[in-house]
Design a protein around this motif. Structure first.
Motif, PDB file in Angstrom:
ATOM      1  N   GLU A 256      49.244 102.318  -2.620  1.00 23.05           N
ATOM      2  CA  GLU A 256      49.230 101.337  -1.374  1.00 23.05           C
ATOM      3  C   GLU A 256      49.154 100.006  -2.053  1.00 23.05           C
ATOM      4  OE1 GLU A 256      46.230 102.026   1.371  1.00 23.05           O
ATOM      5  OE2 GLU A 256      47.316 103.851   2.329  1.00 23.05           O
TER       6      GLU A 256
ATOM      7  N   ARG B  14      50.139  98.826  -5.060  1.00 21.05           N
ATOM      8  CA  ARG B  14      51.700  98.858  -5.783  1.00 21.05           C
ATOM      9  C   ARG B  14      52.585  98.594  -4.437  1.00 21.05           C
ATOM     10  NH1 ARG B  14      49.506 103.031  -8.944  1.00 21.05           N
ATOM     11  NH2 ARG B  14      50.524 104.623  -7.829  1.00 21.05           N
ATOM     12  N   ASP B  15      52.530  99.215  -3.519  1.00 17.81           N
ATOM     13  CA  ASP B  15      53.613  98.899  -2.444  1.00 17.81           C
ATOM     14  C   ASP B  15      53.529  97.426  -1.929  1.00 17.81           C
ATOM     15  OD1 ASP B  15      54.633 101.403  -2.505  1.00 17.81           O
ATOM     16  OD2 ASP B  15      53.512 102.247  -0.707  1.00 17.81           O
TER      17      ASP B  15
ATOM     18  N   ARG C 263      54.783  95.025  -4.448  1.00 20.45           N
ATOM     19  CA  ARG C 263      56.390  95.054  -4.497  1.00 20.45           C
ATOM     20  C   ARG C 263      56.879  94.467  -3.495  1.00 20.45           C
ATOM     21  NH1 ARG C 263      56.096 100.377  -6.265  1.00 20.45           N
ATOM     22  NH2 ARG C 263      55.573 101.300  -4.333  1.00 20.45           N
ATOM     23  N   TYR C 264      56.008  94.438  -1.965  1.00 22.28           N
ATOM     24  CA  TYR C 264      56.509  93.555  -0.841  1.00 22.28           C
ATOM     25  C   TYR C 264      56.361  92.040  -1.242  1.00 22.28           C
ATOM     26  CZ  TYR C 264      56.515  91.480   3.681  1.00 22.28           C
ATOM     27  OH  TYR C 264      56.883  90.522   4.595  1.00 22.28           O
TER      28      TYR C 264
END
Length: 246
Positions: free
Chosen positions: A7, A9-10, A13-14
């Motif tokens: 989460e 890492r997500d 990325r956002y």
């Protein structure tokens, strides 16, 4: 643990996904963003307010983690969408005052932020800017292949979210071609050396004023200097720097 890491890492990325693409015309804008080992609080953006006014801004929310990352993206999206009622986005002081009213720290997890907001008019080469506790940008005059002169664009003002009804001073500077404007967070120069001591603004100014070989990137050179000063391992804070070549 694995789910939490995925989460995070997500989320990283956002944060990267909402950053603007580099541009080449009518002037060049490029940047380097290297997040620290933790999710950080840096974000930035730039866009045309109208045909004559180009807005550029950098936000650095205190601390690290998901809360800081969420707030910095929220502030960046507010500036990008010009979602501040009664603020003229061509007037930096108005923008910071409205931003300060919109993001009081008591309503945002006791988090505050530093922000630099500038508006450039290519037709007259005028830069208007205001700062909310943010490091002073550096203007480098001269061609990159020769020794150049570096100066800071000084400004002062309280951080966003700390002082209700704060007002901000607006300054202006004419940028004479050839010149480069560098806007950055403190993670680009507050680099602790393994043996003690820390890089500072004068070190960054000296690095930017040095002549470079043909084809060498000034932004990559600054990042290399930071990593060499830091030594092995990841930087402790987000490294963010934007370059506007005029």
């Amino acid at each position: 643990h694995d789910r939490l890491q995925a989460e995070l890492r997500d989320a990283e990325r956002y944060v990267r996904a909402v950053l603007p693409e580099p541009m080449l015309t009518p002037f060049a804008v490029d940047w380097r963003f290297v997040p620290s080992t933790e999710l950080g609080g840096d974000s930035f953006g730039y866009h045309w307010v109208d045909e004559e006014h180009f807005a550029l801004y950098l936000i650095d929310v205190c601390g690290h983690g998901v809360g800081s990352a969420l707030l910095t993206v929220a502030v960046a999206n507010t500036l990008r969408s010009e979602a501040l009622p009664r603020a003229d986005f061509r007037q930096p002081a108005q923008v910071l005052a409205a931003l300060n009213e919109a993001y009081p720290m008591e309503r945002h997890g006791e988090l505050f932020s530093t922000v630099w907001y500038g508006v450039y008019q290519p037709g007259c080469r005028m830069l208007r800017y205001a700062t909310a506790g943010h490091p002073s940008p550096i203007v480098v005059s001269g061609a990159p292949g020769a020794a150049c002169e570096a100066r800071t664009l000084e400004g002062s003002g309280p951080c966003i979210g700390i002082m209700p009804m704060a007002r901000y001073a607006q300054a202006e500077s004419t940028l004479v071609t050839p010149a480069r404007l560098f806007v950055f967070s403190d993670g680009a120069y507050e680099i602790a050396r393994p043996g003690g001591g820390m890089l500072a603004i004068p070190d960054l100014m000296q690095t930017l004023a040095q002549p470079l070989a043909d084809g060498q990137s000034e932004l990559d050179h600054v990042l290399q200097v930071a990593r060499e000063a830091h030594g092995p391992g990841a930087l402790e804070d987000d490294f963010t720097i934007i370059k506007v070549a005029l």
